[in-house]
Design an enzyme around this catalytic site. Structure first.
Site, PDB file in Angstrom:
ATOM      1  N   GLY A  50      35.305  24.414  56.701  1.00 35.17           N
ATOM      2  CA  GLY A  50      35.238  25.113  57.969  1.00 35.17           C
ATOM      3  C   GLY A  50      34.275  26.285  57.900  1.00 35.17           C
ATOM      4  O   GLY A  50      33.407  26.362  57.026  1.00 35.17           O
ATOM      5  N   ILE A  52      34.588  29.428  57.004  1.00 33.40           N
ATOM      6  CA  ILE A  52      34.593  30.283  55.817  1.00 33.40           C
ATOM      7  C   ILE A  52      33.866  29.593  54.665  1.00 33.40           C
ATOM      8  O   ILE A  52      33.087  30.216  53.939  1.00 33.40           O
ATOM      9  CB  ILE A  52      36.033  30.661  55.429  1.00 33.40           C
ATOM     10  CG1 ILE A  52      36.665  31.510  56.534  1.00 33.40           C
ATOM     11  CG2 ILE A  52      36.050  31.419  54.101  1.00 33.40           C
ATOM     12  CD1 ILE A  52      38.121  31.866  56.287  1.00 33.40           C
ATOM     13  N   ASP A 167      42.704  34.507  44.059  1.00 33.08           N
ATOM     14  CA  ASP A 167      43.089  35.663  44.867  1.00 33.08           C
ATOM     15  C   ASP A 167      44.451  35.419  45.498  1.00 33.08           C
ATOM     16  O   ASP A 167      45.031  36.311  46.106  1.00 33.08           O
ATOM     17  CB  ASP A 167      42.039  35.915  45.962  1.00 33.08           C
ATOM     18  CG  ASP A 167      42.265  37.234  46.688  1.00 33.08           C
ATOM     19  OD1 ASP A 167      42.572  38.234  46.015  1.00 33.08           O
ATOM     20  OD2 ASP A 167      42.156  37.265  47.929  1.00 33.08           O
ATOM     21  N   HIS A 192      45.650  39.121  46.145  1.00 30.49           N
ATOM     22  CA  HIS A 192      45.281  38.797  47.529  1.00 30.49           C
ATOM     23  C   HIS A 192      44.494  39.943  48.174  1.00 30.49           C
ATOM     24  O   HIS A 192      44.878  40.496  49.204  1.00 30.49           O
ATOM     25  CB  HIS A 192      46.533  38.482  48.347  1.00 30.49           C
ATOM     26  CG  HIS A 192      46.258  37.522  49.469  1.00 30.49           C
ATOM     27  ND1 HIS A 192      47.191  36.624  49.934  1.00 30.49           N
ATOM     28  CD2 HIS A 192      45.146  37.318  50.227  1.00 30.49           C
ATOM     29  CE1 HIS A 192      46.684  35.916  50.937  1.00 30.49           C
ATOM     30  NE2 HIS A 192      45.442  36.328  51.132  1.00 30.49           N
ATOM     31  N   GLY A 194      41.026  39.742  48.955  1.00 31.71           N
ATOM     32  CA  GLY A 194      39.714  39.249  49.359  1.00 31.71           C
ATOM     33  C   GLY A 194      39.056  40.065  50.458  1.00 31.71           C
ATOM     34  O   GLY A 194      37.828  40.192  50.497  1.00 31.71           O
ATOM     35  N   SER A 195      39.854  40.642  51.357  1.00 30.25           N
ATOM     36  CA  SER A 195      39.281  41.430  52.461  1.00 30.25           C
ATOM     37  C   SER A 195      39.383  42.935  52.217  1.00 30.25           C
ATOM     38  O   SER A 195      39.148  43.731  53.134  1.00 30.25           O
ATOM     39  CB  SER A 195      39.998  41.089  53.774  1.00 30.25           C
ATOM     40  OG  SER A 195      41.358  41.501  53.726  1.00 30.25           O
TER      41      SER A 195
END
Length: 233
Positions: A50, A52, A167, A192, A194-195
């Site tokens: 998709g 990402i 992650d 977690h 990643g952002s």
């Protein structure tokens, strides 16, 4: 990080073991993401393709990636025209949709970027991992449930694959220090994040606030509305 044995090499410094390590031509080495004159081909694989995954591919191109393979939801319609366009745009030798067996056996670096849920649980299992290259690296930044943690720990311990960068982990945040994947020296486990940059989180909150205000004002469309119909896994 996973391909360069970061857990192992950082521990050498932190545990004051660096002075005892003798230099050797291939000591502490690992597989390289970028291509070279003596290693001119590199295939990246995507579980899910998709928006990402496509954005990730664009960021990998400067490393000299030559080929891209991916799997999608079995119910999604093939998109050869889009794939040809992406291949030309990025200067790839090939960009093709493949089955799970090919994804496992041909990927040098495999990126797991598909939705979670019952239908995708443990798509990466022992059977899949056994088909991967011994020099390959698995990266999961989507949902922990896509990867069978026990199978991955076994694959790393028995060296079916080179390493893994995670992650996300199944059962997070309940991932103790004695978790099999945390104990594996060739597995990077992050909580977690990643952002987790100031700029990204500020951007996320700004988009959400603008959408909220638009909805309160009764606007028929949102300023940061995402048309999911344009993207196919």
């Amino acid at each position: 990080m996973a391909s360069r044995n970061v857990v192992e090499v950082v521990s050498l410094v932190k545990e004051d073991k660096w002075p005892s390590v003798s230099w050797a031509p291939f000591g502490l080495c690992g597989p390289q993401l970028s291509t070279t004159d003596i290693s001119p081909k590199r295939t990246v694989g995507f579980l899910g393709f998709g928006r990402i995954s496509q954005a990730t591919l664009a960021r990998l191109i400067p490393f000299g990636i030559t080929d891209c393979i991916y799997t999608s939801n079995p119910t999604s319609t093939p998109t050869p025209a889009r794939d040809n366009d992406l291949a030309k745009r990025h200067g790839l030798d090939s960009l093709v949709r493949v089955n799970m067996d090919q994804l496992a056996s041909e990927s040098d670096f495999l990126f797991v970027l598909a939705p979670g849920g019952p239908s995708t649980r443990h798509l990466i299992d022992e059977k899949f991992l056994k088909k991967m290259k011994r020099s390959s690296v698995l990266v999961n930044t989507s949902r922990g449930t896509l990867v069978d943690s026990d199978a991955l720990a076994k694959a790393l311990k028995e060296k079916w694959i080179w390493g893994a960068g995670l992650d996300v982990v199944e059962g997070e945040p309940n991932v103790p220090a004695d978790h099999p994947l945390v104990q594996e020296p060739r597995c990077i486990v992050l909580p977690h994040v990643g952002s987790a940059t100031f700029q990204t989180r500020l951007g996320m909150s700004t988009l959400a606030a603008r959408n909220l205000l638009a909805a309160i004002d009764g606007n028929p469309s949102l300023p940061a509305e995402l048309d999911l119909k344009k993207y196919k896994l």
